[in-house]
Design a protein around this motif. Structure first.
Motif, mmCIF file in Angstrom:
data_model
loop_
_atom_site.group_PDB
_atom_site.id
_atom_site.type_symbol
_atom_site.label_atom_id
_atom_site.label_comp_id
_atom_site.label_asym_id
_atom_site.label_seq_id
_atom_site.Cartn_x
_atom_site.Cartn_y
_atom_site.Cartn_z
ATOM 1 N N SER A 180 1.012 -1.646 0.073
ATOM 2 C CA SER A 180 0.199 -0.071 0.462
ATOM 3 C C SER A 180 1.052 1.242 -0.057
ATOM 4 O O SER A 180 2.047 1.628 -0.432
ATOM 5 C CB SER A 180 -0.944 -0.050 1.563
ATOM 6 O OG SER A 180 -0.177 0.183 2.576
ATOM 7 N N THR A 186 -1.076 -4.777 2.991
ATOM 8 C CA THR A 186 -2.036 -5.107 3.053
ATOM 9 C C THR A 186 -2.788 -5.125 2.092
ATOM 10 O O THR A 186 -4.427 -5.070 2.092
ATOM 11 C CB THR A 186 -2.503 -3.739 3.870
ATOM 12 O OG1 THR A 186 -2.147 -2.819 2.817
ATOM 13 C CG2 THR A 186 -1.822 -2.947 5.358
ATOM 14 N N ILE A 187 -3.011 -5.754 0.855
ATOM 15 C CA ILE A 187 -3.214 -5.674 -0.012
ATOM 16 C C ILE A 187 -3.385 -7.211 -0.305
ATOM 17 O O ILE A 187 -1.833 -8.104 -1.083
ATOM 18 C CB ILE A 187 -3.447 -5.219 -1.015
ATOM 19 C CG1 ILE A 187 -3.799 -3.414 -0.730
ATOM 20 C CG2 ILE A 187 -4.799 -5.464 -2.372
ATOM 21 C CD1 ILE A 187 -3.957 -2.790 -1.912
ATOM 22 N N THR A 189 -4.076 -10.530 -3.203
ATOM 23 C CA THR A 189 -5.821 -11.695 -4.624
ATOM 24 C C THR A 189 -5.011 -13.341 -4.152
ATOM 25 O O THR A 189 -3.291 -13.146 -4.238
ATOM 26 C CB THR A 189 -5.154 -10.758 -5.207
ATOM 27 O OG1 THR A 189 -5.182 -9.136 -5.150
ATOM 28 C CG2 THR A 189 -6.192 -11.788 -6.565
ATOM 29 N N ARG A 214 -9.917 -11.013 -2.757
ATOM 30 C CA ARG A 214 -9.055 -9.827 -2.683
ATOM 31 C C ARG A 214 -9.323 -9.279 -1.370
ATOM 32 O O ARG A 214 -10.973 -9.138 -1.102
ATOM 33 C CB ARG A 214 -9.131 -8.756 -3.398
ATOM 34 C CG ARG A 214 -8.506 -7.125 -3.487
ATOM 35 C CD ARG A 214 -8.743 -6.781 -4.317
ATOM 36 N NE ARG A 214 -8.038 -5.416 -4.347
ATOM 37 C CZ ARG A 214 -7.180 -4.837 -4.802
ATOM 38 N NH1 ARG A 214 -6.002 -5.774 -5.434
ATOM 39 N NH2 ARG A 214 -6.478 -3.911 -4.602
ATOM 40 N N TYR A 215 -7.746 -8.803 0.044
ATOM 41 C CA TYR A 215 -8.428 -8.299 1.146
ATOM 42 C C TYR A 215 -7.467 -7.247 0.849
ATOM 43 O O TYR A 215 -6.360 -7.204 0.140
ATOM 44 C CB TYR A 215 -7.848 -9.824 2.183
ATOM 45 C CG TYR A 215 -8.870 -11.113 2.006
ATOM 46 C CD1 TYR A 215 -9.763 -11.289 2.935
ATOM 47 C CD2 TYR A 215 -8.216 -12.157 1.478
ATOM 48 C CE1 TYR A 215 -10.271 -12.141 2.834
ATOM 49 C CE2 TYR A 215 -8.830 -13.444 1.796
ATOM 50 C CZ TYR A 215 -10.022 -13.270 2.005
ATOM 51 O OH TYR A 215 -10.347 -14.623 1.863
ATOM 52 N N GLU A 216 -8.238 -6.376 1.709
ATOM 53 C CA GLU A 216 -7.156 -4.951 1.691
ATOM 54 C C GLU A 216 -7.534 -4.246 3.590
ATOM 55 O O GLU A 216 -8.804 -4.066 3.928
ATOM 56 C CB GLU A 216 -8.144 -4.146 0.409
ATOM 57 C CG GLU A 216 -7.128 -2.661 0.625
ATOM 58 C CD GLU A 216 -7.790 -1.635 -0.589
ATOM 59 O OE1 GLU A 216 -7.186 -0.964 -0.869
ATOM 60 O OE2 GLU A 216 -8.247 -2.598 -1.860
ATOM 61 N N SER A 218 -7.211 -0.910 4.821
ATOM 62 C CA SER A 218 -7.626 0.099 5.411
ATOM 63 C C SER A 218 -7.615 1.299 6.461
ATOM 64 O O SER A 218 -8.456 0.826 7.518
ATOM 65 C CB SER A 218 -7.805 0.993 4.053
ATOM 66 O OG SER A 218 -8.818 0.989 4.511
#
Length: 475
Positions: A180, A186-187, A189, A214-216, A218
């Protein structure tokens, strides 16, 4: 006489061309074996590899030419002696020295050509070769996504592919970590399978992913203190991701960055560089005293005059004895501090002087190399021609063995001399010419033996000599 000269020239040109080609090919294979891991699997165009091989061949001339001259002359005169053509030439009243005149002219032309090649063409070839080889070794591998490995070929991405089809296009069990803006992974897939292909012009690599998530993470919005993380999850049946391939293309470094090396300079540039560095060294030596003077404190006493009423004689036991204990301690502390300062200054100046002197020796040895290549061709010819006339063997058998032995002697002596020059153990001229100084008398001696029909390599004579010694000892 002209027919004999043409016979000798024809007998020399063919072996010389063949041996030069063979030696250049062997040296080229050594280059490929050495750098095969740096060239294979990086997606170079065929003309890039060909260009690199061409420049490498040009840089190998300095080693291939003397060896080819030595081997071809041994083969030429050995073949003439084996076929009794040298006997016919001598029977016609032509001496071996006179028969060697056309060969001497040809080898002299080769030596002069070698000098101009080493002065004008070799620096350019070295510049092209080393700059291209440096860029090729820095190039990333063309295997963008290897199996079972977390690949970091793409900036800000870490990708792992568990399995690939034999064609390399279809991928399975794909995991992509993306950084990120704050530099954290932090992202993430994850996809079950995917298809990999390149766009037109190889600008981008496209991954068409299927059946994944997909994990993100924030930070939460509108919170000034202790922000809680927000996790988003996206499921997809099919999606695409593009990766820039510009970093995988061969990027050429500016050749001007390599021009300061000694191998990339001609004779005029080398001498100019040596003069500039020598001037700098001489200027440094002249300023050393001025730099050390502020660290050395001394007092000068004037001559005795009427203005001075009384002189205090110095203590013969030493200056420190005339001082108090506290003054002695202070004087010794000050003196040790001054000595340490002088040692630091002298050490830095000495290191710089040694570095500049080593640079001068390295560039001066490169100057001598321009001339030793030509001299080596003549010296090895003086060895090869009489050796071929004495051993009387042509072909690629015994001549190859003898030529390799003499060339190894020349190469080892010249290498030791060059390293001694760069270490500062011997003078530049002697170290770079020691191989020629050693081999030239051997060549003249062999020429004399060949001209007088010596049987120096006749095994029967040595057998008789040792048999006589054995009989004398037994008696």
């Amino acid at each position: 006489m002209k027919k004999i000269h043409l016979l000798l020239l024809k007998s020399f040109i063919r072996p010389f061309a063949v041996t030069l080609f063979i030696v250049m090919f062997v040296l080229l294979m050594l280059f490929l074996f050495k750098y095969i891991d740096d060239l294979i699997g990086k997606g170079f165009a065929w003309y890039t590899i060909l260009e690199l091989m061409l420049y490498n061949s040009a840089t190998n001339v300095a080693m291939a030419l003397p060896l080819s001259v030595l081997l071809s002359t041994i083969m030429t005169y050995g073949s003439l002696g084996e076929n009794y053509e040298l006997v016919a030439i001598k029977a016609a009243g032509i001496s071996l020295r006179r028969a060697m005149y056309p060969m001497i002219v040809v080898v002299s032309v080769l030596s002069i050509s070698a000098f101009f090649f080493s002065d004008y063409m070799l620096p350019v070839a070295n510049l092209k070769y080393f700059s291209l080889l440096y860029d090729a070794r820095q190039q990333k591998s063309a295997d963008l996504l290897p199996e079972g490995v977390f690949s970091r070929n793409f900036p800000d991405y870490t990708i792992r592919v568990k399995r690939k089809d034999p064609d390399g296009q279809r991928l399975y069990d794909i995991m992509i970590y993306q950084k990120s803006s704050d530099g954290n992974n932090t992202i993430v897939t994850i996809a079950r399978e995917g298809l990999m292909f390149r766009t037109m012009g190889d600008k981008y690599l496209v991954l068409k992913l299927k059946d994944g998530v997909r994990y993100e993470e924030s930070p939460s919005e509108n919170v000034q203190w202790n922000p809680r993380q927000v996790l988003r999850r996206f499921r997809f049946k099919e999606t695409e991701q593009k990766f820039d391939l510009s970093s995988f293309k061969l990027k050429r470094t500016d050749e001007n960055e390599f021009k300061s090396a000694s191998q990339m300079m001609n004779l005029k540039q080398l001498r100019g560089f040596i003069d500039s560095v020598q001037t700098q060294v001489d200027g440094t030596l002249s300023t050393n005293y001025k730099m050390l003077t502020p660290y050395i404190k001394y007092f000068s006493l004037p001559a005795k005059s009427a203005a001075i009423k009384r002189f205090i004689p110095a203590d013969k036991g030493g200056v420190l004895k005339s001082m108090k204990l506290t003054e002695q301690i202070m004087a010794l502390s000050t003196a040790s501090s001054e000595v340490r300062s002088i040692k630091d200054v002298v050490k830095n100046r000495t290191d710089r002087y040694n570095s500049d002197s080593m640079t001068i020796r390295r560039y001066a040895s490169e100057v001598q190399k321009k001339f030793t290549l030509s001299a080596a061709c003549i010296a090895l010819f003086l060895i090869g021609a009489p050796l071929g006339a004495i051993i009387r063997k042509g072909g690629l058998g015994l001549p190859v063995v003898i030529s390799v032995i003499f060339f190894l002697i020349y190469y080892i002596i010249s290498t030791i001399g060059e390293k001694s020059v760069r270490a500062g153990n011997v003078s530049t001229f002697f170290g770079m010419w020691v191989a020629i100084i050693v081999l030239t008398p051997i060549g003249l001696f062999l020429s004399y033996k060949a001209a007088t029909d010596s049987v120096i390599f006749d095994i029967e004579i040595y057998k008789r000599f040792f048999n006589k010694l054995i009989r004398r000892k037994s008696n």
